[in-house]
Design a protein around this motif. Structure first.
Motif, short mmCIF file in Angstrom:
data_model
loop_
_atom_site.label_atom_id
_atom_site.label_comp_id
_atom_site.label_asym_id
_atom_site.label_seq_id
_atom_site.Cartn_x
_atom_site.Cartn_y
_atom_site.Cartn_z
N GLU A 67 0.80 -1.29 0.03
CA GLU A 67 -0.10 0.10 0.03
C GLU A 67 0.68 1.28 -0.12
OE1 GLU A 67 -2.53 -0.15 3.15
OE2 GLU A 67 -3.52 -2.14 2.69
N GLU A 68 1.85 1.17 0.88
CA GLU A 68 2.35 2.46 1.17
C GLU A 68 4.09 2.29 0.62
OE1 GLU A 68 2.00 4.05 5.01
OE2 GLU A 68 0.18 2.93 5.23
N GLY A 69 4.51 1.24 0.32
CA GLY A 69 5.85 1.01 -0.01
C GLY A 69 6.75 1.03 1.03
N PHE A 70 6.45 1.09 2.29
CA PHE A 70 7.47 0.88 3.32
C PHE A 70 6.66 0.49 4.65
CE2 PHE A 70 5.56 5.05 3.93
CZ PHE A 70 5.68 5.54 5.25
N TYR A 71 7.40 -0.06 5.65
CA TYR A 71 6.83 -0.39 7.07
C TYR A 71 7.90 0.06 8.08
CZ TYR A 71 5.45 -3.12 10.90
OH TYR A 71 5.12 -3.44 12.14
N LEU A 72 7.37 0.70 8.91
CA LEU A 72 8.43 1.28 9.96
C LEU A 72 8.26 0.50 11.21
CD1 LEU A 72 10.35 3.23 10.92
CD2 LEU A 72 8.64 4.82 11.47
N GLN A 73 9.34 -0.27 11.75
CA GLN A 73 9.24 -1.05 12.72
C GLN A 73 9.72 -0.34 13.97
OE1 GLN A 73 10.49 -5.18 12.68
NE2 GLN A 73 11.74 -4.87 14.36
N LEU A 74 9.05 0.01 14.88
CA LEU A 74 9.58 0.73 16.13
C LEU A 74 9.97 -0.26 17.36
CD1 LEU A 74 6.78 3.54 16.27
CD2 LEU A 74 8.97 3.72 15.37
N PRO A 75 10.85 0.22 18.28
CA PRO A 75 11.34 -0.72 19.10
C PRO A 75 10.11 -1.46 20.09
CG PRO A 75 12.18 1.38 19.26
CD PRO A 75 11.42 1.54 18.24
N PRO A 76 10.31 -2.48 20.48
CA PRO A 76 9.12 -3.12 21.33
C PRO A 76 9.12 -2.40 22.54
CG PRO A 76 11.06 -4.44 21.14
CD PRO A 76 11.34 -3.45 20.26
N GLU A 77 7.77 -2.22 23.12
CA GLU A 77 7.61 -1.48 24.32
C GLU A 77 8.17 -2.29 25.58
OE1 GLU A 77 4.04 0.35 25.17
OE2 GLU A 77 4.02 1.07 23.08
N ILE A 78 9.18 -1.86 26.44
CA ILE A 78 9.30 -2.74 27.60
C ILE A 78 9.31 -1.79 28.83
CG2 ILE A 78 11.20 -3.94 26.28
CD1 ILE A 78 13.52 -2.07 27.39
N SER A 79 9.08 -2.59 29.95
CA SER A 79 8.97 -2.03 31.13
C SER A 79 10.10 -1.08 31.50
CB SER A 79 8.61 -2.92 32.40
OG SER A 79 9.70 -3.72 32.44
N VAL A 80 10.11 -0.35 32.55
CA VAL A 80 11.23 0.67 33.01
C VAL A 80 12.24 -0.03 33.80
CG1 VAL A 80 12.08 2.51 34.78
CG2 VAL A 80 9.72 2.70 33.15
N GLU A 81 11.58 -1.28 34.39
CA GLU A 81 12.57 -2.03 34.87
C GLU A 81 13.53 -2.71 34.12
OE1 GLU A 81 9.27 -1.84 35.83
OE2 GLU A 81 9.31 -1.14 37.62
N GLU A 82 12.76 -3.23 33.14
CA GLU A 82 13.45 -4.16 32.07
C GLU A 82 14.40 -3.30 31.37
OE1 GLU A 82 12.77 -7.03 28.10
OE2 GLU A 82 11.13 -6.33 29.39
N ASP A 83 14.27 -2.07 31.13
CA ASP A 83 15.14 -1.23 30.32
C ASP A 83 16.42 -0.98 31.13
OD1 ASP A 83 16.01 0.44 28.26
OD2 ASP A 83 15.16 2.47 29.47
N ILE A 84 15.95 -0.46 32.58
CA ILE A 84 17.01 -0.43 33.61
C ILE A 84 18.24 -1.81 33.59
CG2 ILE A 84 17.95 -0.13 35.87
CD1 ILE A 84 15.31 1.84 36.05
N THR A 85 17.69 -2.74 33.63
CA THR A 85 18.47 -3.99 33.74
C THR A 85 19.07 -4.22 32.42
OG1 THR A 85 16.87 -5.19 35.07
CG2 THR A 85 18.25 -6.66 34.04
N ARG A 86 18.64 -3.89 31.23
CA ARG A 86 19.44 -3.95 30.14
C ARG A 86 20.53 -3.26 29.90
NH1 ARG A 86 15.13 -4.18 24.99
NH2 ARG A 86 14.33 -6.17 25.12
N ARG A 87 20.20 -1.83 30.39
CA ARG A 87 21.37 -0.82 30.42
C ARG A 87 22.43 -1.12 31.41
NH1 ARG A 87 19.35 4.29 28.02
NH2 ARG A 87 17.22 3.96 27.13
N LEU A 88 22.03 -1.80 32.34
CA LEU A 88 23.14 -2.09 33.44
C LEU A 88 23.86 -3.48 33.16
CD1 LEU A 88 21.38 -0.96 36.75
CD2 LEU A 88 23.19 0.38 35.29
N SER A 89 23.40 -4.27 32.02
CA SER A 89 24.07 -5.37 31.91
C SER A 89 25.01 -5.29 30.93
CB SER A 89 23.41 -6.57 31.40
OG SER A 89 22.06 -6.26 31.44
#
Length: 89
Positions: A67-89
């Motif tokens: 239909e549009e020629g493209f599809y934009l895939q945004l980052p999956p939504e994650i909890s704040v706790e999971e984001d902090i854990t990812r950044r600290l590992s």
């Protein structure tokens, strides 16, 4: 079957653009190009209804590409706790 290229954004972490094969990045809306930044080719794909994608529904991706020629895939939504854990590992 739909052929496409997948690009990674240099500005937005975990943001990917599926672009219909044969369509140029310069043909996309200016606001999208500006926000996305410089695209880096990740892979070329043949999409069909049986294919599995990690973070997107293949039928929706194929519909948007047709239909549009493209599809934009945004980052999956994650909890704040999971984001902090990812950044600290």
């Amino acid at each position: 079957m739909v052929l496409c290229e997948v690009y990674r954004s240099d500005r937005k972490s975990e943001t990917y653009l599926y672009l219909m094969h044969g369509k140029a990045f310069d043909e996309l809306p200016a606001a999208l190009r500006q926000t996305f930044g410089t695209p880096s080719l990740v892979m070329r794909l043949k999409l069909d209804p049986g294919r599995r994608l990690a973070h997107a529904d293949v039928d929706e991706v194929m519909d948007r590409l047709r239909e549009e020629g493209f599809y934009l895939q945004l980052p999956p939504e994650i909890s704040v706790e999971e984001d902090i854990t990812r950044r600290l590992s």
